[in-house]
Design a protein around this motif. Structure first.
Motif, PDB file in Angstrom:
ATOM      1  N   LEU A 491     -21.601 -39.658  42.767  1.00 44.53           N
ATOM      2  CA  LEU A 491     -22.542 -40.725  42.393  1.00 44.53           C
ATOM      3  C   LEU A 491     -22.674 -40.837  40.873  1.00 44.53           C
ATOM      4  CD1 LEU A 491     -25.387 -40.080  45.003  1.00 44.53           C
ATOM      5  CD2 LEU A 491     -23.879 -42.063  44.931  1.00 44.53           C
ATOM      6  N   PRO A 492     -22.867 -42.060  40.358  1.00 49.53           N
ATOM      7  CA  PRO A 492     -23.054 -42.224  38.911  1.00 49.53           C
ATOM      8  C   PRO A 492     -24.417 -41.679  38.471  1.00 49.53           C
ATOM      9  CG  PRO A 492     -23.331 -44.319  40.042  1.00 49.53           C
ATOM     10  CD  PRO A 492     -22.894 -43.332  41.078  1.00 49.53           C
ATOM     11  N   ALA A 493     -24.586 -41.554  37.165  1.00 53.94           N
ATOM     12  CA  ALA A 493     -25.800 -40.936  36.607  1.00 53.94           C
ATOM     13  C   ALA A 493     -27.072 -41.599  37.131  1.00 53.94           C
ATOM     14  CB  ALA A 493     -25.747 -41.024  35.085  1.00 53.94           C
ATOM     15  N   ASP A 494     -27.076 -42.930  37.224  1.00 58.86           N
ATOM     16  CA  ASP A 494     -28.333 -43.585  37.599  1.00 58.86           C
ATOM     17  C   ASP A 494     -28.590 -43.556  39.104  1.00 58.86           C
ATOM     18  OD1 ASP A 494     -26.457 -45.408  38.382  1.00 58.86           O
ATOM     19  OD2 ASP A 494     -27.309 -47.124  37.308  1.00 58.86           O
ATOM     20  N   GLN A 495     -27.743 -42.825  39.858  1.00 56.07           N
ATOM     21  CA  GLN A 495     -28.014 -42.685  41.293  1.00 56.07           C
ATOM     22  C   GLN A 495     -28.195 -41.225  41.718  1.00 56.07           C
ATOM     23  OE1 GLN A 495     -24.817 -45.773  42.574  1.00 56.07           O
ATOM     24  NE2 GLN A 495     -26.253 -45.596  44.266  1.00 56.07           N
ATOM     25  N   GLN A 496     -28.306 -40.326  40.755  1.00 54.53           N
ATOM     26  CA  GLN A 496     -28.467 -38.919  41.122  1.00 54.53           C
ATOM     27  C   GLN A 496     -29.789 -38.658  41.857  1.00 54.53           C
ATOM     28  OE1 GLN A 496     -26.197 -36.553  41.142  1.00 54.53           O
ATOM     29  NE2 GLN A 496     -24.678 -37.962  40.301  1.00 54.53           N
ATOM     30  N   GLY A 497     -30.760 -39.526  41.634  1.00 52.07           N
ATOM     31  CA  GLY A 497     -32.045 -39.383  42.347  1.00 52.07           C
ATOM     32  C   GLY A 497     -31.942 -39.716  43.827  1.00 52.07           C
ATOM     33  N   GLU A 498     -30.756 -40.096  44.263  1.00 53.09           N
ATOM     34  CA  GLU A 498     -30.570 -40.453  45.676  1.00 53.09           C
ATOM     35  C   GLU A 498     -29.990 -39.303  46.486  1.00 53.09           C
ATOM     36  OE1 GLU A 498     -28.201 -44.035  45.817  1.00 53.09           O
ATOM     37  OE2 GLU A 498     -29.383 -44.974  44.233  1.00 53.09           O
ATOM     38  N   VAL A 499     -29.558 -38.232  45.783  1.00 51.55           N
ATOM     39  CA  VAL A 499     -28.736 -37.221  46.462  1.00 51.55           C
ATOM     40  C   VAL A 499     -29.480 -36.539  47.613  1.00 51.55           C
ATOM     41  CG1 VAL A 499     -27.355 -35.128  46.171  1.00 51.55           C
ATOM     42  CG2 VAL A 499     -27.403 -36.844  44.368  1.00 51.55           C
ATOM     43  N   PHE A 500     -30.735 -36.113  47.367  1.00 48.64           N
ATOM     44  CA  PHE A 500     -31.472 -35.410  48.432  1.00 48.64           C
ATOM     45  C   PHE A 500     -31.550 -36.268  49.702  1.00 48.64           C
ATOM     46  CE2 PHE A 500     -33.627 -32.687  45.122  1.00 48.64           C
ATOM     47  CZ  PHE A 500     -33.298 -31.461  45.684  1.00 48.64           C
ATOM     48  N   HIS A 501     -31.872 -37.545  49.511  1.00 46.62           N
ATOM     49  CA  HIS A 501     -32.025 -38.406  50.684  1.00 46.62           C
ATOM     50  C   HIS A 501     -30.670 -38.702  51.333  1.00 46.62           C
ATOM     51  CE1 HIS A 501     -33.780 -41.241  53.426  1.00 46.62           C
ATOM     52  NE2 HIS A 501     -33.084 -42.256  52.938  1.00 46.62           N
ATOM     53  N   ARG A 502     -29.676 -38.970  50.500  1.00 46.08           N
ATOM     54  CA  ARG A 502     -28.346 -39.239  51.063  1.00 46.08           C
ATOM     55  C   ARG A 502     -27.821 -38.021  51.818  1.00 46.08           C
ATOM     56  NH1 ARG A 502     -25.675 -43.891  49.568  1.00 46.08           N
ATOM     57  NH2 ARG A 502     -26.631 -45.026  47.847  1.00 46.08           N
ATOM     58  N   TYR A 503     -28.173 -36.827  51.340  1.00 42.81           N
ATOM     59  CA  TYR A 503     -27.765 -35.600  52.023  1.00 42.81           C
ATOM     60  C   TYR A 503     -28.307 -35.594  53.459  1.00 42.81           C
ATOM     61  CZ  TYR A 503     -27.526 -30.670  53.285  1.00 42.81           C
ATOM     62  OH  TYR A 503     -27.276 -29.498  53.955  1.00 42.81           O
ATOM     63  N   ILE A 504     -29.596 -35.887  53.574  1.00 45.09           N
ATOM     64  CA  ILE A 504     -30.204 -35.874  54.912  1.00 45.09           C
ATOM     65  C   ILE A 504     -29.607 -36.990  55.775  1.00 45.09           C
ATOM     66  CG2 ILE A 504     -32.399 -36.369  56.113  1.00 45.09           C
ATOM     67  CD1 ILE A 504     -32.171 -33.487  55.237  1.00 45.09           C
TER      68      ILE A 504
END
Ligand code: DGJ
Length: 744
Positions: A491-504
């Motif tokens: 993911l690009p820098a401005d989408q790193q805040g999505e990782v926890f949710h995308r993981y689930i």
């Protein structure tokens, strides 16, 4: 179930027992009116809005000294105008501004309930079971649309909520906070109830009075966690287990969460529940959508137990799903505590053979069967049988187990990898890690980046190959560490805040694909015991390993606490060896059996090592459980005596028509020459005569007596003299009895 007062713009969700009301303010925002016991559907309620001229207040419109969002109870609050409490939504545009104002656009009433794409959610089987209200809101300035969804159930006092966001503008937006639910209560005179703990002592009931400010529980570990459960309840000070108002809020989600109660300076209480805003930032590109997880809120005026019934009924029947939902669960035996990593095929077959002789139906092979997994430093990620332990592979072992007349189950930890594994050697980039920093380990393992579809594919393919090749009826899906150094290479820098949710979402996707491919597979979720025991998991796995602590006395609290939200059919509970591996305690085999039986029942010890007398007890337990498991899966659960409050724990499972009940009473420490005791029961027919059987008692009584005077407890524990005992009475710690109450 949904009434709309078009003139006053008031929405009223009601089902004959409960009401939930909100309205559209003149400004277009939504205001909250009421949540609780049902109010008449033809009433007019706008006078409930309280607003007065008060000092030191920011008002919305010049010339108006009455209207401030700070004073108004709201439905889905935003931040930036005049409400200084925590908002449900926080959004930032590319201009850096975080101001947001959602205005009402319209509504739609939908019979039944829609699924949530990619997310676990409650559902209906017939449209008449529920009605859904969708409210469309728009921030015109940003072009952000929010569709607030409310489903009210006909047969259950629950409302399921979620929010769908759509970017209708031309620039990207960032959601920094998008709660699933927010409710403003008119006063804060409540106590909050949370389920908190740690590994091996999960879900203790903790009650504290609300005070001005924030009371919250949360997780930022990537899993819902051992530490706090995604749940919060409110009760009045005088509410008991069986009387008084109680509200429950539960998130159908398995990742980072926040459950928060905020009492403001006017004693207004705001409750919110959703994905933890900490570490969360979702980029909504123009045209993009984001759906929050579902949050369920229930109400009862029959105390905390009444609240639990609402959750149990909904979660047992309309969250859990598929082949196993209503089925009696097999009695299982798991080899973990008996063998750890140290076994070969013949040992396992001997182990299973003894279990089969005791009537056990499913043999579960736990950790250690794959790759180079002889300890916890290697093998995760390589889901191929270790030929040194299993010369005939999983297929060969499963065939031998099936030949015994048992079913075969297998352990996986799909989300993890060890450095010492072929998967890591081939794809070191597959783990969650921040570039340039060394990744922390937990139990010598790393977390696979399930936010990446190709990683999920890799694990799916490996699992599919095994499950389609051998007769595997059950899997235990484990997860033994939390996420750290959260960052995804994809993911690009401005989408790193999505990782926890995308993981689930990746975890849910793998579950869904497996269920589709193998609809009759029974999945038990696990996360070092109960580190991810939540409503999200229940959608995929109808049972979960409740805790790694299998000691019967510790389990009293763990199972009692868990029952606040989750049905007993969802709690994996096993009889293990003594002294117990976690706490070193010795308890009678009867007590271990009685406590485990009020759960998805099984064993976790080598039966070949038991005495003849203990084996006899095991055989009797298995017979008794099989006779009663239908009741134990489907009955109404009553908490009678709390192990958090005294020396006893007692609970009852009754048929919904009151025709039969099982009552489990455990005395923790023995006492000498104590008082006579009676235990008032619940849920029986007052006019019906019952026969009461226990190991030492047999008598008849009417339901009214059993519920008022109480069940008369056999009391050897407190020093009652038993014939042949030499007149000294009999004392023993950790005694437990099951009473059968059978309608005549
Ligand atoms: C943690 C689980 O909770 C245990 O039951 C067991 O499966 C171990 N993992 C195996 O590593």
């Amino acid at each position: 179930m949904i009434t709309v007062n078009e003139k006053e713009h008031v929405f009223h969700l009601h089902n004959g027992r409960m009401s939930y009301l909100f309205y559209v303010m003149d400004s277009g925002q939504l205001g909250h009116l009421y949540f609780g016991k049902e109010l008449r559907s033809d009433g007019s309620y706008l006078h409930m809005v309280e607003k007065a001229h008060r000092p030191m207040t920011t008002y919305i419109t010049e010339g108006d000294l009455y209207t401030s969002y700070e004073h108004l109870r709201q439905e889905y609050p935003t931040y930036g105008t005049s409400d200084y409490r925590y908002p449900a939504l926080e959004v930032q545009g590319t201009d850096g501004s975080t101001l947001c104002k959602l205005e009402y656009q319209g509504y739609e009433i939908i019979p039944g309930k829609k699924p949530l794409p990619g997310l676990p959610a409650t559902y209906v089987e017939e449209k008449g079971e529920a009605e859904t209200l969708e409210i469309r809101m728009l921030d015109q300035w940003r072009g952000l649309e929010a569709v607030l969804s409310y489903t009210i159930f006909r047969d259950c006092d629950a409302i399921a909520r979620s929010v769908r966001f759509i970017n209708k503008g031309e620039e990207a937006l960032f959601l920094d906070r998008a709660m699933s639910l927010s409710v403003d209560f008119p006063d804060g005179d409540y106590e909050s109830v949370q389920l908190s703990g740690s590994w091996a002592r999960e879900r203790s009931i903790i009650t504290r009075p609300l005070q001005p400010g924030v009371t919250a529980v949360s997780s930022m570990r990537g899993n819902s966690s051992h530490q706090h459960n995604p749940f919060l309840a409110l009760k009045r000070r005088h509410t008991t287990e069986h009387t008084g108002d109680a509200y429950g809020f539960s998130l159908v989600y398995s990742g980072n969460f926040l459950a928060q109660a905020e009492v403001d300076n006017y004693n207004v209480l705001r409750v919110m529940l959703g994905i933890n805003p900490f570490g969360f930032r979702w980029k909504l590109a123009p045209g993009g959508e984001f759906v929050t997880p579902e949050a369920v809120m229930v109400w009862s005026n029959q105390g905390l137990n009444g609240m639990s019934w609402q959750f149990h009924a909904l979660y047992k029947n309309r969250l859990a799903r598929g082949y196993w939902r209503d089925k009696e669960r097999p009695v299982l035996i798991n080899n973990w505590e008996a063998t750890m990593f140290d076994y070969v095929e013949d040992d396992l077959v001997r182990f299973a053979q003894k279990a089969q002789e005791c009537g056990i139906e499913l043999f579960v092979l736990d950790d250690g069967w794959f790759g180079a997994r002889n300890n916890d430093r290697a093998g995760l990620g390589d889901w191929k049988p270790n030929p040194a332990k299993l010369p005939n592979g999983i297929k060969g072992l499963a065939e031998r187990i099936e030949a015994l007349g048992m079913k075969f189950g297998l352990w996986f930890e799909p989300e993890m990898v060890n450095r010492d594994s072929d998967l890591f050697r081939t794809h070191p980039d597959y783990i969650i890690q921040t570039p340039g920093r060394s990744p922390s380990h937990g139990r010598n393992q790393f977390v696979l980046d399930f936010s990446r579809p190709e990683v999920v594919d890799e694990i799916y393919n490996q699992m599919y190959a095994l499950l389609s090749n051998a007769k595997i009826s059950y899997i235990k899906w484990d997860m033994n560490r939390s996420i750290s150094e959260c960052y995804s290479a994809s993911l690009p820098a401005d989408q790193q805040g999505e990782v926890f949710h995308r993981y689930i979402l990746g975890v849910y996707d793998l579950h869904e694909r497996l269920i589709r491919a193998f609809p009759e597979l029974l999945i038990e979720s696990c996360s070092s015991g109960g580190g991810r025991f939540d409503a999200g998991m229940l959608y995929y796995a109808p049972q979960g390993w409740t805790s790694d602590d299998s000691d019967a006395i510790e389990r009293l609290k763990i199972q009692y606490g868990t029952s606040l939200v989750y049905p007993i059919s969802s709690m994996g509970a096993h009889v293990s060896a003594c002294p117990n591996s976690q706490v070193g305690r010795n308890t009678p085999i009867e007590t271990r059996g009685n406590v485990a039986m009020t759960g998805a029942f099984g064993y976790e010890l080598d039966l070949n090592k038991l005495s003849e007398e203990e084996l006899k007890a095991v055989k009797q337990q298995v017979v008794f459980y099989k006779q009663n498991r239908k009741l134990l899966v489907q009955g109404a659960f009553y908490r009678l005596l709390s192990p958090f409050e005294g020396n006893f724990a007692a609970w009852e499972v009754a048929e919904h028509d009151g025709s039969r009940a099982l009552v489990t009473v455990t005395r923790i420490l023995s006492e000498i020459n104590g008082p006579y005791r009676r235990l008032p029961l619940l849920g029986l027919d007052p006019d019906r005569k019952y026969h009461i059987y226990s190991k030492y008692l047999s008598y008849e009584a009417y339901g009214d007596e059993l519920m008022q005077f109480g069940l008369m407890l056999e009391d050897q524990a407190s020093g009652q003299i038993i014939e042949g005992s030499g007149g000294s009475g009999s004392c023993e710690d950790f005694r437990s009895l099951v009473y059968e109450v059978v309608g005549l």
